[in-house]
Design an enzyme around this catalytic site. Structure first.
Site, mmCIF file in Angstrom:
data_model
loop_
_atom_site.group_PDB
_atom_site.id
_atom_site.type_symbol
_atom_site.label_atom_id
_atom_site.label_comp_id
_atom_site.label_asym_id
_atom_site.label_seq_id
_atom_site.Cartn_x
_atom_site.Cartn_y
_atom_site.Cartn_z
ATOM 1 C CB SER A 219 -0.572 -0.414 1.172
ATOM 2 O OG SER A 219 -1.393 0.988 1.614
ATOM 3 C CE1 TYR B 107 -3.714 -2.401 5.235
ATOM 4 C CE2 TYR B 107 -3.164 -0.178 4.739
ATOM 5 C CZ TYR B 107 -3.530 -1.425 4.276
ATOM 6 O OH TYR B 107 -4.339 -1.037 2.941
HETATM 7 N N1 LIG Z 1 -8.587 -0.777 -0.712
HETATM 8 C C1 LIG Z 1 -8.167 -0.076 -0.866
HETATM 9 O O1 LIG Z 1 -8.166 0.997 -1.347
HETATM 10 C C2 LIG Z 1 -6.285 -0.786 -1.162
HETATM 11 C C3 LIG Z 1 -5.742 -0.110 -0.910
HETATM 12 C C4 LIG Z 1 -4.645 -0.300 -0.255
HETATM 13 C C5 LIG Z 1 -4.248 -1.470 -0.400
HETATM 14 N N2 LIG Z 1 -4.979 -2.632 -0.109
HETATM 15 C C6 LIG Z 1 -4.200 -4.141 -0.395
HETATM 16 O O2 LIG Z 1 -5.343 -4.705 -0.871
HETATM 17 C C7 LIG Z 1 -5.241 -5.448 -0.297
HETATM 18 C C8 LIG Z 1 -7.145 -6.343 -1.116
HETATM 19 O O3 LIG Z 1 -7.687 -5.591 -0.413
HETATM 20 P P1 LIG Z 1 -8.958 -5.491 -0.357
HETATM 21 O O4 LIG Z 1 -9.476 -4.100 -0.453
HETATM 22 O O5 LIG Z 1 -9.540 -5.994 -1.796
HETATM 23 O O6 LIG Z 1 -10.069 -5.335 0.525
HETATM 24 P P2 LIG Z 1 -10.638 -6.911 0.953
HETATM 25 O O7 LIG Z 1 -11.870 -6.421 -0.281
HETATM 26 O O8 LIG Z 1 -11.660 -6.829 1.894
HETATM 27 O O9 LIG Z 1 -10.622 -8.139 0.770
HETATM 28 C C9 LIG Z 1 -9.293 -8.863 1.535
HETATM 29 C C10 LIG Z 1 -9.191 -10.067 1.050
HETATM 30 O O10 LIG Z 1 -8.166 -10.856 1.644
HETATM 31 C C11 LIG Z 1 -8.638 -11.406 2.574
HETATM 32 N N3 LIG Z 1 -8.418 -11.793 3.896
HETATM 33 C C12 LIG Z 1 -9.151 -11.016 5.040
HETATM 34 N N4 LIG Z 1 -7.889 -11.628 5.846
HETATM 35 C C13 LIG Z 1 -8.565 -12.800 5.313
HETATM 36 C C14 LIG Z 1 -7.888 -14.064 6.376
HETATM 37 N N5 LIG Z 1 -7.221 -14.518 8.075
HETATM 38 N N6 LIG Z 1 -7.399 -15.495 6.039
HETATM 39 C C15 LIG Z 1 -7.580 -15.596 4.432
HETATM 40 N N7 LIG Z 1 -7.316 -14.289 3.669
HETATM 41 C C16 LIG Z 1 -8.083 -13.031 4.631
HETATM 42 C C17 LIG Z 1 -10.424 -11.498 2.863
HETATM 43 O O11 LIG Z 1 -11.189 -12.830 2.174
HETATM 44 P P3 LIG Z 1 -11.870 -13.475 3.304
HETATM 45 O O12 LIG Z 1 -12.961 -12.915 4.293
HETATM 46 O O13 LIG Z 1 -12.978 -14.483 2.292
HETATM 47 O O14 LIG Z 1 -10.664 -14.865 4.164
HETATM 48 C C18 LIG Z 1 -10.829 -10.772 1.070
HETATM 49 O O15 LIG Z 1 -10.213 -11.942 -0.334
HETATM 50 C C19 LIG Z 1 -4.981 -5.817 1.090
HETATM 51 O O16 LIG Z 1 -4.012 -6.937 1.298
HETATM 52 C C20 LIG Z 1 -4.816 -4.855 1.503
HETATM 53 O O17 LIG Z 1 -4.464 -3.611 2.244
HETATM 54 C C21 LIG Z 1 -6.410 -2.183 -0.567
#
Ligand SMILES: NC(=O)c1ccc[n+]([C@@H]2O[C@H](COP(=O)([O-])OP(=O)(O)OC[C@H]3O[C@@H](n4cnc5c(N)ncnc54)[C@H](OP(=O)(O)O)[C@@H]3O)[C@@H](O)[C@H]2O)c1
Length: 263
Positions: A142, A155
């Site tokens: 991130s 985070y």
């Molecule tokens: N959205 C943003 O603005 C943003 C920006 C920068 C970076 N990111 C990064 O991008 C990545 C994806 O985020 P997102 O925005 O797509 O969030 P999201 O929609 O909340 O998705 C998070 C994913 O991680 C999985 N996950 C969480 N805890 C887990 C666990 N204990 N075991 C297995 N899977 C787990 C969830 O699956 P289950 O709940 O089904 O397990 C889900 O598929 C993350 O690493 C986040 O930090 C996001």
């Protein structure tokens, strides 16, 4: 992205947000995808939609914080689809960790998912990649890794640690034929950012983000940082002396009440 056609990828956190969009995007480019996360139903529905238009997808549920189940899920994908060419370590969570409610439990939870979860997946794919002398590891970090942002230090710390871990691996693995890509997204519209109640400049559509990440993967870039206005701003902020950074970040962000930090 002809270079990726026929490759086998494991995508963690494929049940939602960036992981789901990436899985669709890569499957459309002919990548055979192994989907992992905890929510089996969401994974099955995604696999069904990929298979419906002729793609190949295998569901292998696992909790990223469980080393044994993460290894088992990755082995299952390899046994069904063949050796893993591409790991996309995307599973992650956001949580605010404000100083006035500071709890090591929250930090521990973040470390378990955002750092150890990635380490378990890397540990599972690396030996076969090293034996074959090829492979690609992609980690979704991130832009929040660049500096400690107020209210979300836990985070930021996990994403900074992840970026450092991936950078070390990149330097070591390049001569062995294995590429490492670190992705630093800004705000992307996903369930994670739906929970945030602060301003999210340049909030990007998840499909757009997935296209940018997929192109970076196809080009085997060492870093993919987007969107450029925030990435450029954060690159400058990274260079600021603390005296200026502290005042600027307090004025711009203050202490956030809800997750995530720049996500
Ligand atoms: N959205 C943003 O603005 C943003 C920006 C920068 C970076 N990111 C990064 O991008 C990545 C994806 O985020 P997102 O925005 O797509 O969030 P999201 O929609 O909340 O998705 C998070 C994913 O991680 C999985 N996950 C969480 N805890 C887990 C666990 N204990 N075991 C297995 N899977 C787990 C969830 O699956 P289950 O709940 O089904 O397990 C889900 O598929 C993350 O690493 C986040 O930090 C996001």
């Amino acid at each position: 992205m002809p270079r990726l056609r026929g490759q086998v990828a494991v995508i963690t956190g494929a049940s939602s947000g960036i992981g789901t969009a990436l899985a669709r995007n890569l499957a459309k480019a002919g990548v055979r995808v192994g989907l992992t996360a905890r929510r089996t139903e969401a994974l099955e529905s995604l696999a069904g939609s990929i298979q419906a238009w002729g793609g190949t997808a295998v569901v292998a549920p696992a909790d990223a914080t469980d080393r044994v189940s993460t290894h088992a899920a990755i082995e299952r994908v390899a046994s069904e689809l063949g050796p893993i060419d591409l790991l996309i370590a995307n599973a992650g969570m956001g949580l605010s960790t404000p100083a006035d409610h500071f709890s090591a439990d929250d930090v521990e939870q973040l470390v378990r998912v955002n750092i150890l979860g990635v380490a378990y997946a890397v540990e599972a794919v690396l030996p076969p990649m090293l034996a074959r002398g090829r492979g690609h590891i992609v980690g979704i970090s991130s832009l929040a890794a660049y500096r400690g942002l107020p209210g979300t230090g836990g985070y930021c710390a996990t994403k900074a640690a992840l970026s450092a871990l991936l950078e070390s691996l990149r330097v070591e693995l390049r001569p062995k034929g294995i590429a490492v890509t670190t992705v630093h997204p800004g705000y992307v519209r996903t369930p994670m950012t739906e929970r945030a109640n602060h301003r999210m400049p340049f909030l990007m559509d998840v499909e757009h983000a997935a296209r940018i990440i997929s192109r970076g993967i196809a080009a085997r870039r060492s870093e993919v940082n987007f969107p450029w206005p925030i990435a450029g701003f954060m690159a400058l902020v990274r260079l600021l002396p603390n005296s200026i950074y502290d005042r600027l970040s307090h004025a711009l962000i203050g202490r956030r009440q809800t997750p995530p930090a720049g996500s």
